[in-house]
Design an enzyme around this catalytic site. Structure first.
Site, PDB file in Angstrom:
ATOM      1  N   SER A   1     -10.322 -11.064   3.819  1.00 11.91           N
ATOM      2  CA  SER A   1      -9.413 -11.682   5.202  1.00 11.91           C
ATOM      3  C   SER A   1     -10.556 -12.772   5.989  1.00 11.91           C
ATOM      4  O   SER A   1     -11.934 -12.258   6.213  1.00 11.91           O
ATOM      5  CB  SER A   1      -8.873 -10.798   5.777  1.00 11.91           C
ATOM      6  OG  SER A   1      -7.417 -10.593   6.412  1.00 11.91           O
TER       7      SER A   1
ATOM      8  N   SER B   1       1.572  -1.168  -0.286  1.00  7.53           N
ATOM      9  CA  SER B   1       0.073   0.209   0.214  1.00  7.53           C
ATOM     10  C   SER B   1       1.017   1.722  -0.020  1.00  7.53           C
ATOM     11  O   SER B   1       2.111   0.828   0.280  1.00  7.53           O
ATOM     12  CB  SER B   1      -0.932   0.483   0.904  1.00  7.53           C
ATOM     13  OG  SER B   1       0.262   0.547   2.318  1.00  7.53           O
TER      14      SER B   1
ATOM     15  N   ASP C   1      -0.886  -1.616  -4.404  1.00  7.36           N
ATOM     16  CA  ASP C   1      -2.457  -1.828  -3.686  1.00  7.36           C
ATOM     17  C   ASP C   1      -2.945   0.004  -3.533  1.00  7.36           C
ATOM     18  O   ASP C   1      -2.539   0.980  -2.470  1.00  7.36           O
ATOM     19  CB  ASP C   1      -1.977  -2.750  -2.392  1.00  7.36           C
ATOM     20  CG  ASP C   1      -3.489  -2.764  -1.867  1.00  7.36           C
ATOM     21  OD1 ASP C   1      -4.044  -3.533  -3.033  1.00  7.36           O
ATOM     22  OD2 ASP C   1      -3.436  -3.764  -0.652  1.00  7.36           O
ATOM     23  N   HIS C   2      -4.044   0.260  -3.961  1.00 12.39           N
ATOM     24  CA  HIS C   2      -4.787   1.542  -3.407  1.00 12.39           C
ATOM     25  C   HIS C   2      -4.388   2.655  -3.929  1.00 12.39           C
ATOM     26  O   HIS C   2      -3.859   3.725  -3.197  1.00 12.39           O
ATOM     27  CB  HIS C   2      -5.668   1.379  -2.641  1.00 12.39           C
ATOM     28  CG  HIS C   2      -6.885   0.121  -1.759  1.00 12.39           C
ATOM     29  ND1 HIS C   2      -7.443   0.342  -1.602  1.00 12.39           N
ATOM     30  CD2 HIS C   2      -5.826  -0.994  -1.177  1.00 12.39           C
ATOM     31  CE1 HIS C   2      -8.064  -0.778  -1.802  1.00 12.39           C
ATOM     32  NE2 HIS C   2      -7.697  -1.904  -1.021  1.00 12.39           N
TER      33      HIS C   2
ATOM     34  N   GLU D   1     -11.152   0.209  -9.926  1.00  8.76           N
ATOM     35  CA  GLU D   1     -12.466  -0.470  -9.242  1.00  8.76           C
ATOM     36  C   GLU D   1     -13.360   0.246  -8.960  1.00  8.76           C
ATOM     37  O   GLU D   1     -12.804   1.595  -9.755  1.00  8.76           O
ATOM     38  CB  GLU D   1     -11.895  -0.482  -7.509  1.00  8.76           C
ATOM     39  CG  GLU D   1     -12.380  -0.887  -6.117  1.00  8.76           C
ATOM     40  CD  GLU D   1     -12.459  -0.821  -5.182  1.00  8.76           C
ATOM     41  OE1 GLU D   1     -10.990  -1.100  -5.004  1.00  8.76           O
ATOM     42  OE2 GLU D   1     -13.314  -0.419  -4.319  1.00  8.76           O
TER      43      GLU D   1
ATOM     44  N   ASP E   1      -6.962   3.082  -7.823  1.00  8.18           N
ATOM     45  CA  ASP E   1      -8.096   3.192  -6.793  1.00  8.18           C
ATOM     46  C   ASP E   1      -9.451   4.438  -6.962  1.00  8.18           C
ATOM     47  O   ASP E   1      -9.051   4.943  -6.329  1.00  8.18           O
ATOM     48  CB  ASP E   1      -8.183   2.864  -6.139  1.00  8.18           C
ATOM     49  CG  ASP E   1      -9.044   3.058  -4.806  1.00  8.18           C
ATOM     50  OD1 ASP E   1     -10.219   3.154  -5.469  1.00  8.18           O
ATOM     51  OD2 ASP E   1      -9.152   1.951  -3.267  1.00  8.18           O
TER      52      ASP E   1
ATOM     53  N   SER F   1      -5.131  -8.787   6.526  1.00  6.31           N
ATOM     54  CA  SER F   1      -6.118  -8.257   7.983  1.00  6.31           C
ATOM     55  C   SER F   1      -5.239  -9.877   8.620  1.00  6.31           C
ATOM     56  O   SER F   1      -4.933  -9.778   9.845  1.00  6.31           O
ATOM     57  CB  SER F   1      -7.534  -7.685   8.491  1.00  6.31           C
ATOM     58  OG  SER F   1      -7.012  -6.492   7.970  1.00  6.31           O
TER      59      SER F   1
ATOM     60  N   HIS G   1     -12.040  -4.309   4.697  1.00 10.05           N
ATOM     61  CA  HIS G   1     -11.271  -4.452   4.771  1.00 10.05           C
ATOM     62  C   HIS G   1     -10.628  -4.196   6.444  1.00 10.05           C
ATOM     63  O   HIS G   1     -11.812  -3.696   6.978  1.00 10.05           O
ATOM     64  CB  HIS G   1     -10.182  -2.645   4.227  1.00 10.05           C
ATOM     65  CG  HIS G   1     -10.469  -2.991   3.234  1.00 10.05           C
ATOM     66  ND1 HIS G   1     -11.091  -2.328   2.102  1.00 10.05           N
ATOM     67  CD2 HIS G   1      -9.120  -3.731   1.765  1.00 10.05           C
ATOM     68  CE1 HIS G   1     -10.334  -2.236   1.192  1.00 10.05           C
ATOM     69  NE2 HIS G   1      -9.783  -2.652   1.357  1.00 10.05           N
TER      70      HIS G   1
ATOM     71  N   ASN H   1      -7.242 -10.084  -2.510  1.00 11.86           N
ATOM     72  CA  ASN H   1      -6.372  -9.821  -0.813  1.00 11.86           C
ATOM     73  C   ASN H   1      -6.684  -9.875   0.231  1.00 11.86           C
ATOM     74  O   ASN H   1      -7.905  -9.975   1.148  1.00 11.86           O
ATOM     75  CB  ASN H   1      -6.566  -8.057  -0.816  1.00 11.86           C
ATOM     76  CG  ASN H   1      -6.746  -7.426  -2.715  1.00 11.86           C
ATOM     77  OD1 ASN H   1      -6.144  -7.891  -3.455  1.00 11.86           O
ATOM     78  ND2 ASN H   1      -6.526  -6.261  -2.782  1.00 11.86           N
TER      79      ASN H   1
HETATM   80  O1  G3H Z   1      -6.595  -2.223   2.247  1.00 12.03           O
HETATM   81  C1  G3H Z   1      -5.510  -1.814   2.772  1.00 12.03           C
HETATM   82  C2  G3H Z   1      -4.149  -3.007   2.689  1.00 12.03           C
HETATM   83  O2  G3H Z   1      -5.044  -3.838   4.245  1.00 12.03           O
HETATM   84  C3  G3H Z   1      -3.166  -1.790   3.366  1.00 12.03           C
HETATM   85  O3  G3H Z   1      -3.734  -0.946   4.532  1.00 12.03           O
HETATM   86  O4  G3H Z   1      -3.165   1.441   3.938  1.00 12.03           O
HETATM   87  O5  G3H Z   1      -2.612   0.211   6.726  1.00 12.03           O
HETATM   88  O6  G3H Z   1      -1.248  -0.252   5.054  1.00 12.03           O
HETATM   89  P1  G3H Z   1      -2.247   0.017   4.981  1.00 12.03           P
HETATM   90  P1  13P Z   2      -8.413  -7.674   4.372  1.00  8.12           P
HETATM   91  O1  13P Z   2      -8.523  -6.314   5.183  1.00  8.12           O
HETATM   92  O2  13P Z   2      -9.259  -8.154   4.615  1.00  8.12           O
HETATM   93  O3  13P Z   2      -7.161  -8.440   4.294  1.00  8.12           O
HETATM   94  O4  13P Z   2      -8.036  -6.473   3.254  1.00  8.12           O
HETATM   95  C1  13P Z   2      -6.703  -6.273   1.938  1.00  8.12           C
HETATM   96  C2  13P Z   2      -7.246  -5.889   1.537  1.00  8.12           C
HETATM   97  O5  13P Z   2      -8.011  -5.506   0.778  1.00  8.12           O
HETATM   98  C3  13P Z   2      -5.627  -4.973   0.171  1.00  8.12           C
HETATM   99  O6  13P Z   2      -6.295  -4.747  -0.266  1.00  8.12           O
HETATM  100 ZN    ZN Z   3      -7.937  -3.556  -0.618  1.00 12.41          ZN
END
Ligand code: G3H
Ligand code: 13P
Ligand code: ZN
Length: 332
Positions: free
Chosen positions: A237, A58, A95-96, A147, A117, A280, A191, A277
């Site tokens: 997750s 991320s 990611d995102h 997305e 995203d 968590s 998430h 993905n």
């Molecule tokens: O979708 C979010 C992912 O779990 C990444 O989380 O932005 O805290 O690294 P983060």
């Molecule tokens: P979780 O929080 O369910 O693990 O999802 C992670 C995710 O989508 C990262 O982009």
């Molecule tokens: Zn995500």
């Protein structure tokens, strides 16, 4: 900063992986990482189960780990897999991503795949931003995930209270006008470790909470609109209750932690969903293992003595996912 193309690092983009995953009715694991132990656990689990893998970062994780270190860690991951005896396909994915500039910077520092995203933007703005990223990415052989629809919960700094499910009637227009390689959709996942409130769940005969099912009707409608097109599930997750119990036993205070049942994800993996993905669950595994060592061995102060068990637990979790949830075992 020297520019580097992902191919020089031994990485691959998602194109072939997704094609095979759809045909083979499984999904590629996308595991988030930001430190060495997580990376070691992901690679060793995927080598052992012969699974392709998407290493996912991320923007917060990129800041945390440092972009230069990350590039060498990804290259290290490829070499580490070979040393362990399996040249598994490794993708380095943003990611995102929330801006063109961030995606461009990742592409220039070795990422083989990026997510832009724009799901929180008005539809036409999402299309314009996504298209701009696709043009730059494809010129560099990099794949792009877009997305449509908004997941409930927290994504980086954006909080959405309710799901806005993906509208199947928008997907053909979105994928043709943007040129994306895959599409993340909203069908009831979210998430974090609190995906549902107990009030949203029912109870089975043993009193175990059963969350509401994912909206497979929407997924099926989307698949009808764009047959064979790679679909991505975020927020997947399962929030294993044994980790929650261990965390709370050793001083944690997690409340109402509920995830997506594994059978729901297995069903999704057998469809056009080809990237799932998971972040968590890794956080929970790591925290449970660290808390247990901290609580049961109070004299311990060598980080290897608590990060080592955390890494072992993570590896078990990731291997379990590839074998029992995603079905990517043996597909490397
Ligand atoms: O979708 C979010 C992912 O779990 C990444 O989380 O932005 O805290 O690294 P983060
Ligand atoms: P979780 O929080 O369910 O693990 O999802 C992670 C995710 O989508 C990262 O982009
Ligand atoms: Zn995500």
């Amino acid at each position: 900063m020297n520019m580097v193309n992902y191919k020089e690092l031994g990485l691959v983009n998602t194109k072939d992986l997704f094609k095979k995953a759809i045909e083979g009715k499984y999904a590629i694991p996308a595991f988030n990482f930001n430190n060495m132990e997580q990376m070691q656990a992901i690679i060793s689990a995927c080598v052992e189960t012969k699974s392709p893998v998407i290493l996912q970062v991320s923007s917060g994780a990129r800041k945390y780990a440092n972009q230069t270190l990350l590039r060498y860690m990804a290259q290290g991951a490829v070499e580490y897999a070979k040393e362990l005896g399996q040249n598994i396909p490794v993708v380095l994915h943003l990611d995102h991503g929330d801006s063109f500039e961030l995606c461009k910077s990742c592409i220039e520092t070795g990422f083989s795949s990026v997510m832009i995203d724009g799901s929180h933007l008005p539809y036409e703005e999402n299309i314009a931003l996504t298209k701009k990223v696709v043009e730059y990415a494809h010129a560099n052989g990099v794949s792009v995930e877009g997305e449509l629809g908004v997941l409930a919960g927290v994504e980086d700094d954006v909080v959405a209270e309710h799901h806005t499910y993906t509208q199947p009637e928008e997907v053909v227009d979105f994928v043709t006008r943007t040129g994306v390689d895959s599409l993340a959709i909203s069908i009831g996942t979210s998430h974090g470790a609190n995906k549902f409130t107990p009030a949203q769940c029912t109870r089975d005969e043993n009193g175990i909470l059963i969350p509401p099912p994912l909206r497979f009707d929407i997924l099926e409608e989307i698949e009808k609109q764009i047959p064979g097109f790679p679909i991505v599930l975020h927020g997947s997750s399962s929030v294993p209750q044994e980790y929650v119990a261990t965390i709370n036993k050793y001083g944690g205070a997690l409340k109402d932690s509920i995830g997506i049942p594994e059978d729901q994800l297995r069903r999704a993996a057998a469809s056009a969903v080809c990237k799932i993905n998971i972040d968590s669950d890794g956080r929970l595994a790591m925290t449970a293992a660290v808390r247990e060592v901290m609580a049961t061995k109070p004299g311990e102060f060598d980080p290897r003595k608590y990060l080592g068990p955390a890494r072992d637990e993570l590896k078990k979790l990731y291997a379990h996912k590839t074998v029992n949830v995603l079905g990517s075992v043996g597909k490397a």
